[in-house]
Structure formats: C-alpha cells, structure tokens
Design a protein around this motif. Structure first.
Motif, PDB file in Angstrom:
ATOM      1  N   ILE A  49      19.336 -36.033  -3.688  1.00 32.54           N
ATOM      2  CA  ILE A  49      18.898 -36.492  -5.005  1.00 32.54           C
ATOM      3  C   ILE A  49      20.011 -36.193  -5.999  1.00 32.54           C
ATOM      4  CG2 ILE A  49      16.427 -36.146  -4.517  1.00 32.54           C
ATOM      5  CD1 ILE A  49      16.589 -33.613  -6.352  1.00 32.54           C
ATOM      6  N   SER A  50      19.929 -36.821  -7.185  1.00 31.68           N
ATOM      7  CA  SER A  50      20.936 -36.518  -8.208  1.00 31.68           C
ATOM      8  C   SER A  50      20.384 -35.566  -9.261  1.00 31.68           C
ATOM      9  CB  SER A  50      21.447 -37.807  -8.863  1.00 31.68           C
ATOM     10  OG  SER A  50      20.435 -38.409  -9.636  1.00 31.68           O
ATOM     11  N   PRO A  71      11.619 -25.887   8.389  1.00 30.90           N
ATOM     12  CA  PRO A  71      12.664 -25.112   7.693  1.00 30.90           C
ATOM     13  C   PRO A  71      14.080 -25.684   7.839  1.00 30.90           C
ATOM     14  CG  PRO A  71      11.805 -23.897   9.596  1.00 30.90           C
ATOM     15  CD  PRO A  71      10.959 -25.119   9.443  1.00 30.90           C
ATOM     16  N   ASP A  72      14.298 -26.587   8.785  1.00 33.15           N
ATOM     17  CA  ASP A  72      15.631 -27.175   8.945  1.00 33.15           C
ATOM     18  C   ASP A  72      15.905 -28.304   7.956  1.00 33.15           C
ATOM     19  OD1 ASP A  72      16.168 -25.402  10.972  1.00 33.15           O
ATOM     20  OD2 ASP A  72      15.601 -26.790  12.574  1.00 33.15           O
ATOM     21  N   LEU A  73      14.871 -28.778   7.274  1.00 34.67           N
ATOM     22  CA  LEU A  73      15.048 -29.827   6.267  1.00 34.67           C
ATOM     23  C   LEU A  73      15.794 -29.244   5.074  1.00 34.67           C
ATOM     24  CD1 LEU A  73      14.423 -32.729   5.323  1.00 34.67           C
ATOM     25  CD2 LEU A  73      12.285 -31.825   4.350  1.00 34.67           C
ATOM     26  N   LYS A  74      16.815 -29.938   4.611  1.00 31.50           N
ATOM     27  CA  LYS A  74      17.660 -29.434   3.531  1.00 31.50           C
ATOM     28  C   LYS A  74      17.641 -30.394   2.332  1.00 31.50           C
ATOM     29  CE  LYS A  74      19.757 -26.081   6.046  1.00 31.50           C
ATOM     30  NZ  LYS A  74      18.638 -25.626   6.811  1.00 31.50           N
ATOM     31  N   LEU A  75      17.867 -29.817   1.151  1.00 34.63           N
ATOM     32  CA  LEU A  75      17.944 -30.596  -0.083  1.00 34.63           C
ATOM     33  C   LEU A  75      19.329 -30.460  -0.690  1.00 34.63           C
ATOM     34  CD1 LEU A  75      16.477 -32.271  -2.335  1.00 34.63           C
ATOM     35  CD2 LEU A  75      16.145 -30.073  -3.500  1.00 34.63           C
ATOM     36  N   ALA A  76      19.972 -31.602  -0.947  1.00 35.23           N
ATOM     37  CA  ALA A  76      21.263 -31.625  -1.640  1.00 35.23           C
ATOM     38  C   ALA A  76      21.064 -32.291  -2.992  1.00 35.23           C
ATOM     39  CB  ALA A  76      22.298 -32.401  -0.827  1.00 35.23           C
ATOM     40  N   ILE A  77      21.609 -31.667  -4.020  1.00 35.47           N
ATOM     41  CA  ILE A  77      21.578 -32.256  -5.358  1.00 35.47           C
ATOM     42  C   ILE A  77      23.017 -32.582  -5.731  1.00 35.47           C
ATOM     43  CG2 ILE A  77      20.974 -31.931  -7.788  1.00 35.47           C
ATOM     44  CD1 ILE A  77      18.848 -29.878  -6.819  1.00 35.47           C
ATOM     45  N   ILE A  78      23.282 -33.872  -5.849  1.00 31.77           N
ATOM     46  CA  ILE A  78      24.619 -34.352  -6.193  1.00 31.77           C
ATOM     47  C   ILE A  78      24.491 -35.068  -7.539  1.00 31.77           C
ATOM     48  CG2 ILE A  78      26.635 -35.668  -5.427  1.00 31.77           C
ATOM     49  CD1 ILE A  78      25.869 -33.814  -3.182  1.00 31.77           C
ATOM     50  N   THR A  79      24.872 -34.379  -8.606  1.00 33.98           N
ATOM     51  CA  THR A  79      24.719 -34.948  -9.946  1.00 33.98           C
ATOM     52  C   THR A  79      25.854 -35.935 -10.241  1.00 33.98           C
ATOM     53  OG1 THR A  79      25.979 -33.182 -11.026  1.00 33.98           O
ATOM     54  CG2 THR A  79      23.602 -32.819 -10.746  1.00 33.98           C
ATOM     55  N   PRO A  80      25.610 -36.883 -11.143  1.00 31.38           N
ATOM     56  CA  PRO A  80      26.678 -37.831 -11.481  1.00 31.38           C
ATOM     57  C   PRO A  80      27.803 -37.171 -12.279  1.00 31.38           C
ATOM     58  CG  PRO A  80      24.679 -38.325 -12.742  1.00 31.38           C
ATOM     59  CD  PRO A  80      24.337 -37.225 -11.783  1.00 31.38           C
ATOM     60  N   PHE A  81      27.476 -36.115 -13.027  1.00 31.71           N
ATOM     61  CA  PHE A  81      28.454 -35.406 -13.852  1.00 31.71           C
ATOM     62  C   PHE A  81      27.928 -33.999 -14.110  1.00 31.71           C
ATOM     63  CE2 PHE A  81      25.873 -38.367 -16.294  1.00 31.71           C
ATOM     64  CZ  PHE A  81      25.152 -37.516 -17.124  1.00 31.71           C
ATOM     65  N   LEU A  82      28.798 -33.128 -14.612  1.00 33.53           N
ATOM     66  CA  LEU A  82      28.414 -31.751 -14.888  1.00 33.53           C
ATOM     67  C   LEU A  82      27.468 -31.677 -16.086  1.00 33.53           C
ATOM     68  CD1 LEU A  82      31.906 -29.996 -14.494  1.00 33.53           C
ATOM     69  CD2 LEU A  82      30.029 -30.054 -12.830  1.00 33.53           C
ATOM     70  N   ASP A  83      26.589 -30.681 -16.081  1.00 33.76           N
ATOM     71  CA  ASP A  83      25.684 -30.405 -17.199  1.00 33.76           C
ATOM     72  C   ASP A  83      24.842 -31.612 -17.611  1.00 33.76           C
ATOM     73  OD1 ASP A  83      26.710 -27.762 -17.367  1.00 33.76           O
ATOM     74  OD2 ASP A  83      28.409 -28.519 -18.536  1.00 33.76           O
ATOM     75  N   GLN A  84      24.299 -32.338 -16.615  1.00 35.76           N
ATOM     76  CA  GLN A  84      23.516 -33.523 -16.953  1.00 35.76           C
ATOM     77  C   GLN A  84      22.272 -33.174 -17.777  1.00 35.76           C
ATOM     78  OE1 GLN A  84      21.906 -35.845 -13.750  1.00 35.76           O
ATOM     79  NE2 GLN A  84      20.962 -34.111 -12.738  1.00 35.76           N
ATOM     80  N   GLU A  85      21.840 -31.912 -17.695  1.00 32.96           N
ATOM     81  CA  GLU A  85      20.635 -31.483 -18.398  1.00 32.96           C
ATOM     82  C   GLU A  85      20.913 -31.042 -19.843  1.00 32.96           C
ATOM     83  OE1 GLU A  85      22.388 -27.660 -16.874  1.00 32.96           O
ATOM     84  OE2 GLU A  85      22.422 -29.763 -16.307  1.00 32.96           O
ATOM     85  N   ALA A  86      22.142 -31.145 -20.305  1.00 31.16           N
ATOM     86  CA  ALA A  86      22.532 -30.600 -21.617  1.00 31.16           C
ATOM     87  C   ALA A  86      21.636 -31.085 -22.764  1.00 31.16           C
ATOM     88  CB  ALA A  86      23.993 -30.937 -21.910  1.00 31.16           C
ATOM     89  N   SER A  87      21.209 -32.336 -22.737  1.00 29.54           N
ATOM     90  CA  SER A  87      20.417 -32.863 -23.856  1.00 29.54           C
ATOM     91  C   SER A  87      18.905 -32.813 -23.594  1.00 29.54           C
ATOM     92  CB  SER A  87      20.836 -34.308 -24.156  1.00 29.54           C
ATOM     93  OG  SER A  87      20.528 -35.126 -23.043  1.00 29.54           O
ATOM     94  N   TRP A  88      18.505 -32.234 -22.466  1.00 28.12           N
ATOM     95  CA  TRP A  88      17.079 -32.192 -22.138  1.00 28.12           C
ATOM     96  C   TRP A  88      16.376 -31.112 -22.952  1.00 28.12           C
ATOM     97  CZ3 TRP A  88      17.280 -32.238 -16.038  1.00 28.12           C
ATOM     98  CH2 TRP A  88      17.890 -33.419 -15.620  1.00 28.12           C
ATOM     99  N   LEU A 122      29.167 -44.690  -9.984  1.00 26.23           N
ATOM    100  CA  LEU A 122      29.885 -43.936  -8.954  1.00 26.23           C
ATOM    101  C   LEU A 122      28.908 -43.089  -8.141  1.00 26.23           C
ATOM    102  CD1 LEU A 122      32.840 -43.655  -8.076  1.00 26.23           C
ATOM    103  CD2 LEU A 122      32.986 -41.633  -9.534  1.00 26.23           C
ATOM    104  N   LYS A 123      27.944 -42.466  -8.825  1.00 28.94           N
ATOM    105  CA  LYS A 123      26.920 -41.660  -8.139  1.00 28.94           C
ATOM    106  C   LYS A 123      26.094 -42.546  -7.214  1.00 28.94           C
ATOM    107  CE  LYS A 123      23.005 -41.354  -9.646  1.00 28.94           C
ATOM    108  NZ  LYS A 123      21.732 -42.050  -9.374  1.00 28.94           N
ATOM    109  N   ASN A 124      25.687 -43.733  -7.673  1.00 28.03           N
ATOM    110  CA  ASN A 124      24.903 -44.646  -6.832  1.00 28.03           C
ATOM    111  C   ASN A 124      25.688 -45.036  -5.587  1.00 28.03           C
ATOM    112  OD1 ASN A 124      22.775 -44.582  -8.633  1.00 28.03           O
ATOM    113  ND2 ASN A 124      23.218 -46.587  -9.537  1.00 28.03           N
ATOM    114  N   GLN A 125      26.970 -45.364  -5.764  1.00 29.23           N
ATOM    115  CA  GLN A 125      27.835 -45.729  -4.640  1.00 29.23           C
ATOM    116  C   GLN A 125      27.936 -44.570  -3.650  1.00 29.23           C
ATOM    117  OE1 GLN A 125      29.357 -48.919  -4.547  1.00 29.23           O
ATOM    118  NE2 GLN A 125      29.742 -48.379  -2.416  1.00 29.23           N
ATOM    119  N   PHE A 126      28.136 -43.380  -4.164  1.00 21.99           N
ATOM    120  CA  PHE A 126      28.231 -42.180  -3.329  1.00 21.99           C
ATOM    121  C   PHE A 126      26.946 -42.014  -2.508  1.00 21.99           C
ATOM    122  CE2 PHE A 126      27.489 -37.700  -2.536  1.00 21.99           C
ATOM    123  CZ  PHE A 126      28.708 -37.251  -2.056  1.00 21.99           C
TER     124      PHE A 126
END
Length: 189
Positions: A49-50, A71-88, A122-126
C-alpha cells in the motif's frame, strides 16, 4: 498465484466517510478480507500500500488481523513521497503512525517531500511493476482517485499477465446484506 498484491481504492472523503471508524469502514474491511482470504490461503506473501487514508489504511488493518492466523503475511508501505501525512489532521496522523509502527517494510518512491503530481504517477507505476496483482476498491461508474491506478493496471495487463480485482459498490452492498443476515440470524436464536 499472486505473491505480491497491491491494494488501493477511494480516499474516505470520496465515498462520504469522514471518520476512520465510520460503520461503513467495517463493511469495506469485510470486503477486503473476503477478497484477501483466498489469496492468503493460496500463498500471498506481501501486501503493498502507499499509506493513503481510507481504503489503504483499512487494508493494513485487515492485514494485521490476518497476520494472527497467517504470520508470514507481510505489509509494505511505499509512499509516493516523504512526509505524505504533513497536512493531515492529528487524528489521521495518529492512525497513520499506528499503521507505520506495525508495517514490515516502509520506503518512499521519491526520497523528498511533495513536489508535483508526477510523484503519484511514479508511485502507481512502481506498484504495478512490483506486484503481480491489484485489489482495488473502485467502481468505474463512480470516478475518483483510483481511476488513474486502474487505467495504468489495465494498460499493463494488456501487455502481460496481471491480475486486477475490483471491489465495486455492488460488492459492498452484498457485504452489507451478508453482514445484516448474520446479525438477524444471530439475534433470532
């Protein structure tokens, strides 16, 4: 068999949800779990997820629930840019931080803050290139931000094998009806 699955979908405000624990979120999580369960049982290893508010963070919560049994299921968070939550707002920042704290892998596609919309492209392509399938809460009859990822996935699927699974508003309605049936069966005992 899909080993790496990207999950995305509407942001909460796009579907009229304004609190993370809105009752509608429970139905979205039930729909995500219903789609994820057979994939996990078949050997799904990673969910990507992003970290966007809404569908993606609810998906993370579903992954955490599934990790109890798988327990073997893993979660990766790949954000489109740093600090995406800054304005939340503060509540959303706390929700996001609680998800990040439990993720198995965290990275940003671009190693800087928000600059321009190309970072989302770029994030969508990734996501498409790094996964073998996409689970998307999206109804093509109701446009919103998932449209861009969906169109890219369709384009990619036309060139090579790529699994796309949509959860539409009809699917959500079926989940609502299933959950209501369970409640009425339970209360009728």
């Amino acid at each position: 068999m899909v080993k790496v699955l990207a999950i995305s979908g509407y942001k909460p405000f796009e579907i009229g949800i304004f609190k993370k624990d809105d009752p509608s979120a429970l139905f979205i999580k039930a729909a995500l779990k219903k789609e994820l369960m057979p994939m996990v049982e078949a050997g799904l290893e990673w969910v990507l997820i992003s970290g966007q508010l809404g569908t993606e963070l609810w998906a993370a919560e579903v992954v955490f629930d599934l990790q109890v049994e798988f327990p073997d299921l893993k979660l990766a968070i790949i954000t489109p840019f740093l600090d995406q939550e800054a304005s939340w707002n503060e509540a959303n920042k706390e929700w996001y931080a609680s998800i990040l704290a439990r993720a198995d892998f965290i990275e940003s596609v671009t190693k800087r803050g928000y600059e321009k919309p190309w970072q989302f492209r770029l994030k969508n392509q990734f996501f498409i290139e790094k996964s073998e399938g996409l689970l998307l809460l999206y109804d093509p009859e109701t446009e919103g931000s998932p449209k861009y990822l969906y169109e890219l996935a369709i384009e990619y699927q036309n060139k090579q094998s790529y699994q796309i699974q949509l959860i539409t508003f009809y699917d959500l309605q079926m989940i609502v009806e299933e959950e209501q049936m369970k409640l009425s069966d339970f209360s009728g005992m």
